[in-house]
Design a protein around this motif. Structure first.
Motif, PDB file in Angstrom:
ATOM      1  N   GLN A 112      30.942  45.735  32.646  1.00  0.00           N
ATOM      2  CA  GLN A 112      30.343  45.474  33.955  1.00  0.00           C
ATOM      3  C   GLN A 112      31.434  45.258  34.992  1.00  0.00           C
ATOM      4  O   GLN A 112      31.293  45.662  36.146  1.00  0.00           O
ATOM      5  N   GLU A 113      32.537  44.663  34.580  1.00  0.00           N
ATOM      6  CA  GLU A 113      33.656  44.465  35.511  1.00  0.00           C
ATOM      7  C   GLU A 113      34.192  45.809  36.012  1.00  0.00           C
ATOM      8  O   GLU A 113      34.485  45.964  37.204  1.00  0.00           O
ATOM      9  N   MET A 114      34.305  46.790  35.115  1.00  0.00           N
ATOM     10  CA  MET A 114      34.749  48.124  35.541  1.00  0.00           C
ATOM     11  C   MET A 114      33.765  48.726  36.537  1.00  0.00           C
ATOM     12  O   MET A 114      34.167  49.325  37.544  1.00  0.00           O
ATOM     13  N   ILE A 115      32.476  48.572  36.245  1.00  0.00           N
ATOM     14  CA  ILE A 115      31.440  49.106  37.136  1.00  0.00           C
ATOM     15  C   ILE A 115      31.522  48.439  38.507  1.00  0.00           C
ATOM     16  O   ILE A 115      31.466  49.117  39.544  1.00  0.00           O
ATOM     17  N   ASN A 116      31.685  47.121  38.527  1.00  0.00           N
ATOM     18  CA  ASN A 116      31.802  46.406  39.806  1.00  0.00           C
ATOM     19  C   ASN A 116      33.048  46.843  40.573  1.00  0.00           C
ATOM     20  O   ASN A 116      33.011  46.988  41.798  1.00  0.00           O
ATOM     21  N   ASN A 117      34.147  47.054  39.863  1.00  0.00           N
ATOM     22  CA  ASN A 117      35.390  47.477  40.518  1.00  0.00           C
ATOM     23  C   ASN A 117      35.257  48.868  41.127  1.00  0.00           C
ATOM     24  O   ASN A 117      35.726  49.101  42.245  1.00  0.00           O
ATOM     25  N   ILE A 118      34.635  49.799  40.416  1.00  0.00           N
ATOM     26  CA  ILE A 118      34.480  51.148  40.972  1.00  0.00           C
ATOM     27  C   ILE A 118      33.509  51.114  42.153  1.00  0.00           C
ATOM     28  O   ILE A 118      33.660  51.878  43.108  1.00  0.00           O
ATOM     29  N   ALA A 119      32.538  50.200  42.120  1.00  0.00           N
ATOM     30  CA  ALA A 119      31.627  50.036  43.261  1.00  0.00           C
ATOM     31  C   ALA A 119      32.425  49.618  44.496  1.00  0.00           C
ATOM     32  O   ALA A 119      32.179  50.112  45.606  1.00  0.00           O
ATOM     33  N   ASP A 120      33.383  48.714  44.302  1.00  0.00           N
ATOM     34  CA  ASP A 120      34.218  48.278  45.430  1.00  0.00           C
ATOM     35  C   ASP A 120      35.086  49.419  45.951  1.00  0.00           C
ATOM     36  O   ASP A 120      35.255  49.580  47.158  1.00  0.00           O
ATOM     37  N   VAL A 121      35.606  50.229  45.053  1.00  0.00           N
ATOM     38  CA  VAL A 121      36.481  51.338  45.462  1.00  0.00           C
ATOM     39  C   VAL A 121      35.695  52.420  46.192  1.00  0.00           C
ATOM     40  O   VAL A 121      36.134  52.938  47.212  1.00  0.00           O
ATOM     41  N   THR A 122      34.511  52.769  45.665  1.00  0.00           N
ATOM     42  CA  THR A 122      33.731  53.865  46.243  1.00  0.00           C
ATOM     43  C   THR A 122      32.772  53.432  47.342  1.00  0.00           C
ATOM     44  O   THR A 122      32.272  54.269  48.085  1.00  0.00           O
ATOM     45  N   GLY A 123      32.473  52.137  47.395  1.00  0.00           N
ATOM     46  CA  GLY A 123      31.483  51.656  48.352  1.00  0.00           C
ATOM     47  C   GLY A 123      30.051  51.855  47.869  1.00  0.00           C
ATOM     48  O   GLY A 123      29.105  51.620  48.613  1.00  0.00           O
ATOM     49  N   ASP A 124      29.884  52.269  46.619  1.00  0.00           N
ATOM     50  CA  ASP A 124      28.557  52.502  46.054  1.00  0.00           C
ATOM     51  C   ASP A 124      28.101  51.246  45.314  1.00  0.00           C
ATOM     52  O   ASP A 124      28.383  51.067  44.139  1.00  0.00           O
ATOM     53  N   HIS A 125      27.415  50.367  46.033  1.00  0.00           N
ATOM     54  CA  HIS A 125      26.954  49.096  45.474  1.00  0.00           C
ATOM     55  C   HIS A 125      25.458  49.107  45.183  1.00  0.00           C
ATOM     56  O   HIS A 125      24.788  48.078  45.294  1.00  0.00           O
ATOM     57  N   GLN A 126      24.905  50.256  44.795  1.00  0.00           N
ATOM     58  CA  GLN A 126      23.488  50.313  44.465  1.00  0.00           C
ATOM     59  C   GLN A 126      23.174  49.320  43.352  1.00  0.00           C
ATOM     60  O   GLN A 126      23.948  49.152  42.415  1.00  0.00           O
TER      61      GLN A 126
END
Length: 155
Positions: free
Chosen positions: A55-69
């Motif tokens: 989940q930490e990886m998913i949250n980090n990529i959300a921050d990088v891409t701006g995709d916080h769905q």
């Protein structure tokens, strides 16, 4: 691009083990190098080492891409209301792991000075990857195009 047909390179080659990670070892053709790439067309390098999607990886990529769905970052909502029973990884996260997977699979010839991503035109995300899942990649060399001295494009 005109890729060579796999059957044009049916030369039989012995295989050696490259990976010593404790996972099932990957194989690469004997004498595998940047100079013998064309001889390895058609070779299946087997699965990469496994990668756990946290989940930490998913949250980090959300921050990088701006995709916080919410389907990615809201664990409670994704578990309760999502169609997959929990949060799922972004496609770009799973795609980005291919770089690390090439290392563990033995795809990169030992004498390669650098490896650059050329394209990913046929990538398809066929199933969701839930947080906590483990994924592997499988690589098969299907073509080699020489591009000047010391350069090749592989697919």
């Amino acid at each position: 691009m005109d890729w060579p047909r796999i059957d044009e390179h049916s030369k039989s080659m012995p295989y050696i083990k490259l990976n010593v990670s404790g996972e099932p070892q990957m194989t690469a053709p004997a004498s595998y190098s940047t100079q013998t790439l064309a001889d390895a067309v058609g070779h299946d390098f087997g699965p990469s080492d496994p990668f756990e999607i946290t989940q930490e990886m998913i949250n980090n990529i959300a921050d990088v891409t701006g995709d916080h769905q919410w389907i990615h970052v809201d664990v409670e909502k994704a578990t309760k209301f999502g169609p997959f029973g929990g949060p799922v990884a972004h496609g770009f996260l799973t795609l980005s792991l291919l770089a690390a997977a090439t290392e563990s699979s033995g795809v990169v010839p030992p004498d390669a000075k650098a490896v650059l991503n050329y394209c990913s035109g046929k990538v398809r995300f066929l199933a969701p990857v839930l947080a906590g899942s483990s994924v592997r990649s499988n690589f098969k060399l299907v073509g080699v195009l020489r591009r000047g001295a010391g350069a090749a494009i592989c697919a």
